[in-house]
Every structure is written in structure tokens, then in C-alpha cells.
Write an enzyme that holds these catalytic residues in place. Sequence first.
Site, PDB file in Angstrom:
ATOM      1  N   GLY A 240       4.836   2.812  -1.178  1.00 21.76           N
ATOM      2  CA  GLY A 240       6.046   3.497  -0.763  1.00 21.76           C
ATOM      3  C   GLY A 240       6.570   4.377  -1.874  1.00 21.76           C
ATOM      4  N   HIS A 241       7.791   4.867  -1.702  1.00 24.51           N
ATOM      5  CA  HIS A 241       8.397   5.768  -2.682  1.00 24.51           C
ATOM      6  C   HIS A 241       9.430   5.068  -3.559  1.00 24.51           C
ATOM      7  CE1 HIS A 241       7.405   9.528  -0.021  1.00 24.51           C
ATOM      8  NE2 HIS A 241       6.332   8.845  -0.378  1.00 24.51           N
TER       9      HIS A 241
END
EC number: 3.2.1.67
Length: 393
Positions: A240-241
Site C-alpha cells: 500500500g501507500h
Amino acid sequence: MTTATLLLLLLCYIVNVSCVSLPPKVFDVIAYGAVNDGTGDNVKAFSAAWKDACQYGGRGRVVIPRGVYALGSVIFTGYCKGTMSFIINGSLRAPTDRRFYDTDTWIGFRYVEYLTIKGGGYLDGQGHVAWRYNDCSTNSKCSRLPTSLRLDFVRNSQIHHLRSIDSKNAHFNIFACHNITISNVRLDAPAESPNTDGIHIGSSADIRILDSTIRTGDDCVSMVSGSRGVEIANVHCGPGHGISIGSLGRGHSEQPVTGITVRNTTFVATDNGVRIKTWAPSETTSASNIIFQDINMIAVANPILIDQVYCPSGNCLEAQSNVEIRDVLFKNIWGTSSSEVAVKLQCSRTRPCRDVKLVDIYLTYRGPRGKSRAVCVNALGSSSGTQIPSGCL
């Protein structure tokens, strides 16, 4: 009338919960005509069960037994006469019909108080059929695909022991809510799935995200305008970020973000770790009273990041952010960075970051460019304790 009776009646009035001695009552969606073979559309059955439970006046329990339930877009509304439980034991499956993508909500709850969503079941967003229609990276006016679970104007409620997979857009969206606890959930989507934030929070206060695993294609948790008093603890994030505050400052009249704590959290192979990002140029707002503490980074590209030059279009030239960032603590953060710059505080020239503290940072990098580095621009604050890379404040 005794003092104890008066106090009980007063409590009933304050919390707006019926004090009539009604036993808990189950409203099984199967009894309302739902089918659990993955066919048809169970919106009418689910809505009818919710309506009756909401009007019951005691502890209404909408129960979805084991099985697979095809379910179109549905919004469950209050205000209800008693407390509510929405118990998902089975798997809810979102539509794949292209016409369904015109709504921003798959399953929504609005104007509900004392709600519990639980059961150990699944929300299957079937995002793999829709992600190719997401053009938000090139189209600023793109239509948002449906969020799997949306809470609007919900208070004093909880979500726990639930799994969401392959959301078309965000898994959970929390808007204009107060006192919500999300715990023991697992949110999964492939790393390449676009805009599949795990939990997106805006205009909400006293939100807790605890003991959960989030593996997705965008931010594990994102907090935007009006997020206040958010606690994130014991969360596993990756891919993810990372966990992000922002983007902030894009629109007029944005509310401040304040009182954010992220602790005892692990990031694995994420694009970012803990991040604050603001648009450049931007409108005026602020982010303050933020704590990132006791965090393990494992092969994270940007473990510690303040980005006040966020401009995806790349046409911002010398534009500066007008978002004020202050009182930010990064403490006891350790692990490995997959990029040379493990600490980057890129603040605005017109509104430098103030009172930023780096305490006991140990982030190593082993790559062709040597050791990890820290970069600070327009950041005012202090460093103390262990500093690897060497503190730039």
C-alpha cells in the site's frame, strides 16, 4: 419516585436509547426472502429486515447467515428506536454490472447511533471487474467507483471481526462520524489496484483503528479535512501507500486536522510509511498535534515523509503550500528503508513546518548509494536520541 429511577430515566434521555425491557430480537434476512446462493439481488430482503429491526425499540439484530448473498447498492438509515447490530456471518457479493459503478456507495449506514457491524463474514467488492475503468490518475473529473462500506453521520458505534476483499474503491469510508472503533478487521486488495484505500476518514472525531491488517493498493489509512482525535494502533500495513494525513489544502474551507496518533504499527514494503502531504499550490488550513511512535519499517520506500510540494500533474513550478504543519513528533521509528532518503521533511517556503521533533530514529539503507540520508527543507524543530540517518533538524 426514587433517586435511582430518576437517574435511569435521565440516562435513557441522554443516550437516546429505549429503556423498555425488551429482549434482543433477531431479524434473519432469510426470513425476509434473501437467498444465499450468490444469485439475484437481496437488497429488498436486507432493507426490510433492517427497517423492522430499526423500529423494534430494543436490541435489534439483523443477521446474515452463512452463504453467499448477491447484493446491490443499499443504504441503511436511522434514526432507530434502539441499539442495532448488523451481523454478517456469510459473504456479501457486490454487482459486476457496469451500471452499478455510477454510485459511490455499495453498502452504507446513515444517521445511526449505537450500531455494531460484526460477524466474521466477508464483503466481496469484486473490484477486479472495475479497476480498469478507474482513470483518476489522468482525469481530474473522474467518477469515483463504489466504496464497499460507507458510514455517514454515525455515532457511538463499532466495526469488528469483518473482512473486506477487492473493493472497487475504498474499503471503508468514515464521514461526519463520532466515536467509532474499528478493530480486528482485515482489508485486502492487490498492490496494483487503484484508489483502494483501506480506511478513509474525513470530518470525523474520536475514531480508533485497532488490531487490524490492511493490504491494499492505496493508503492503508488516509485522513483528510476535519479528522480529529484519530488513534491508529497495532495495525499491519502493506502493501500500500502507508498511513497518510492528506492530501490537504486542495479545496476552500477545509477544516484542520488535529490530534492524530499512530503507534505500535508495522509497515512492510509500502511506498510510504507515515506521511503528511499537502497540495502545492493550496488553500489555507492546518495539521497539528500529530504523533508517530513505536513503528517498525520493513523495506519501506519513504519511511518518514512530509511532502508539501504534492503536485501529481507536475506543472506546479515554484508553487508553495499554504497548509500550516506544526507539533509533529516522530519517535522510536526503526527498520529498513528501500530508498536512500529515509527521512524527508519537504516543507513549504511560505509556511515552514514548526515544532517537528525526531526522537530515536534508526532507519538503515543498504543499496548502491551507500547509507541512509535525511533531508529537511523549511522544517523547524529538533532531533534527540539515536539518529540514523543523522538528524537534519
